[in-house]
Enzyme design. Structure first.
Site, PDB file in Angstrom:
ATOM      1  N   LYS A 159       0.872  -1.184   0.000  1.00 47.37           N
ATOM      2  CA  LYS A 159       0.000   0.000   0.000  1.00 47.37           C
ATOM      3  C   LYS A 159       0.906   1.230   0.000  1.00 47.37           C
ATOM      4  O   LYS A 159       1.328   1.709   1.060  1.00 47.37           O
ATOM      5  CB  LYS A 159      -0.919  -0.022   1.231  1.00 47.37           C
ATOM      6  CG  LYS A 159      -2.000   1.049   1.232  1.00 47.37           C
ATOM      7  CD  LYS A 159      -3.009   0.802   2.347  1.00 47.37           C
ATOM      8  CE  LYS A 159      -3.971   1.961   2.544  1.00 47.37           C
ATOM      9  NZ  LYS A 159      -4.960   2.136   1.478  1.00 47.37           N
TER      10      LYS A 159
HETATM   11  N1  PPE Z   1      -8.006  -1.558  -2.534  1.00 43.90           N
HETATM   12  C1  PPE Z   1      -7.456  -0.320  -2.541  1.00 43.90           C
HETATM   13  C2  PPE Z   1      -6.783   0.154  -3.770  1.00 43.90           C
HETATM   14  C3  PPE Z   1      -7.518   0.453  -1.389  1.00 43.90           C
HETATM   15  O1  PPE Z   1      -6.972   1.664  -1.387  1.00 43.90           O
HETATM   16  C4  PPE Z   1      -8.179  -0.021  -0.233  1.00 43.90           C
HETATM   17  C5  PPE Z   1      -8.264   0.830   0.994  1.00 43.90           C
HETATM   18  C6  PPE Z   1      -8.749  -1.308  -0.276  1.00 43.90           C
HETATM   19  C7  PPE Z   1      -8.622  -2.052  -1.445  1.00 43.90           C
HETATM   20  C8  PPE Z   1      -9.410  -1.921   0.918  1.00 43.90           C
HETATM   21  O2  PPE Z   1      -8.439  -2.254   1.888  1.00 43.90           O
HETATM   22  P1  PPE Z   1      -8.776  -2.263   3.443  1.00 43.90           P
HETATM   23  O3  PPE Z   1      -9.013  -0.875   3.873  1.00 43.90           O
HETATM   24  O4  PPE Z   1      -7.579  -2.871   4.064  1.00 43.90           O
HETATM   25  O5  PPE Z   1      -9.994  -3.117   3.607  1.00 43.90           O
HETATM   26  N2  PPE Z   1      -8.567   2.187   0.702  1.00 43.90           N
HETATM   27  C9  PPE Z   1      -8.504   3.232   1.701  1.00 43.90           C
HETATM   28  C10 PPE Z   1      -9.124   4.516   1.176  1.00 43.90           C
HETATM   29  C11 PPE Z   1      -8.271   5.205   0.215  1.00 43.90           C
HETATM   30  C12 PPE Z   1      -8.278   6.652   0.499  1.00 43.90           C
HETATM   31  O6  PPE Z   1      -7.307   7.083   1.107  1.00 43.90           O
HETATM   32  O7  PPE Z   1      -9.253   7.325   0.115  1.00 43.90           O
HETATM   33  C13 PPE Z   1      -9.321   2.891   2.928  1.00 43.90           C
HETATM   34  O8  PPE Z   1     -10.362   2.254   2.798  1.00 43.90           O
HETATM   35  O9  PPE Z   1      -8.912   3.315   4.016  1.00 43.90           O
END
Ligand code: PPE
Length: 314
Positions: A159
């Site tokens: 990330k």
């Molecule tokens: N894919 C991507 C590309 C991604 O950025 C996120 C989080 C996810 C999947 C889901 O991952 P998780 O949060 O671990 O379940 N995206 C963040 C938002 C991006 C932003 O800064 O706006 C988030 O959900 O915090």
């Protein structure tokens, strides 16, 4: 607009919000040399609790390792504690926590290994990501004309800031065409993920999600949904999803820390199922939200209640 808090954690100390500034020649600003996390703290009935905190910190350290930012200067347990401390110190009950680790001021150039590593953790109050209606009504999305980062270009498992240039192309295009979000296909043309969410599909009672080999972030909410689905007795398959399944799915939903579990109402103006939140989506969403609110038992141990100690799983 972010509502400022009092303090931000920087390299082990609390500094004032207004002092958390960087030099214009900071390496990360020029070359994207930054890894970060997005974590939620929920105001549960047992008190403020950070959701899957050790797992987020672990992913952050794995992102850093991939980019050879090998010595962030703090153990994962110390960062777990720092995330709790910065939330408490600012008196927040529910918020979004943003740890960010980046190459700072030193040389300017692609070569980065000698530039110092800076570690900050900020937090602020935050509401529903895709709008408050989205959780109930679902969102209208499109398939992006942009391809998700290919496996041998930028690693999707990390990330890192640079990956979000691809996400921004996807989201800007979708928004400019009137959609809430865009779904990107991977380099082989299979469904990958949204600009900031993982995706799930339901067809004939079976739940599907694209595997990690399709340029997806290993989402922590994705992992929650996989575990919840199995626990609730659903069949779940991680397999490549052809684009056209998006148009004939019974249900579709996004997952993410920010998006939580958000139904998708239409794709490219084709209604998903009968155009609302489907029953399986609703079931998983309510189980997920009940755990985050504290109204259901935390049976997977996902909440780190502030004021208690816990450490990163080996
Ligand atoms: N894919 C991507 C590309 C991604 O950025 C996120 C989080 C996810 C999947 C889901 O991952 P998780 O949060 O671990 O379940 N995206 C963040 C938002 C991006 C932003 O800064 O706006 C988030 O959900 O915090």
């Amino acid at each position: 607009m972010i509502k400022p808090t009092e303090k931000i954690w920087h390299n082990g100390e609390f500094i004032d919000w207004d002092d958390a500034k960087v030099h214009v020649l900071t390496h990360a600003l020029h070359y994207g040399t930054s890894v970060f996390e997005g974590i939620r703290c929920y105001d549960t009935c047992r008190g403020p609790a950070i959701f899957r905190l050790p797992e987020h910190v672990r992913r952050m350290y794995e992102s850093a390792k991939i980019y050879r930012m090998l010595d962030p200067g703090f153990s994962q347990d110390e960062i777990v504690q720092a995330c709790k401390d910065v939330t408490s110190v600012n008196g927040l009950k529910s918020c979004y926590i943003r740890p960010v680790l980046f190459r700072g001021f030193g040389d300017v150039g692609v070569r980065s290994l000698d530039n110092p590593i800076e570690f900050y953790i900020a937090c602020w109050e935050w509401g529903r990501y895709l709008g408050s209606e989205a959780l109930e009504q679902g969102v209208n999305v499109c398939v992006s004309s942009w391809t998700r980062i290919a496996p041998n270009t930028l690693p999707a498992i990390a990330k890192v800031a640079a990956n979000y240039m691809n996400s921004q192309l996807i989201l800007m295009e979708a928004n400019l065409h009137g959609y809430t979000e865009g779904i990107a296909l991977d380099a082989s043309g299979y469904v990958s993920e949204g600009s900031g969410e993982n995706i799930f599909l339901v067809r004939d009672g079976i739940i599907y999600t694209p595997p990690l080999g399709t340029s997806v972030l290993p989402g922590i909410t994705r992992d929650c949904v996989v575990r919840l689905a199995v626990d609730l007795g659903y069949e779940l398959k991680e397999q490549a999803i052809p684009r056209e399944w998006l148009y004939i799915a019974d249900e579709l939903f996004f997952t993410g820390t920010a998006a939580e579990v958000t139904p998708i109402r239409s794709v490219d103006q084709i209604e998903v199922g009968n155009g609302g939140r489907g029953p399986i989506t609703h079931h998983i969403q309510s189980e997920f939200l009940a755990i985050t609110e504290g109204s259901a038992e935390d049976r997977f141990g996902w909440l780190s209640v502030l004021g208690t100690r816990n450490s990163v799983a080996a």
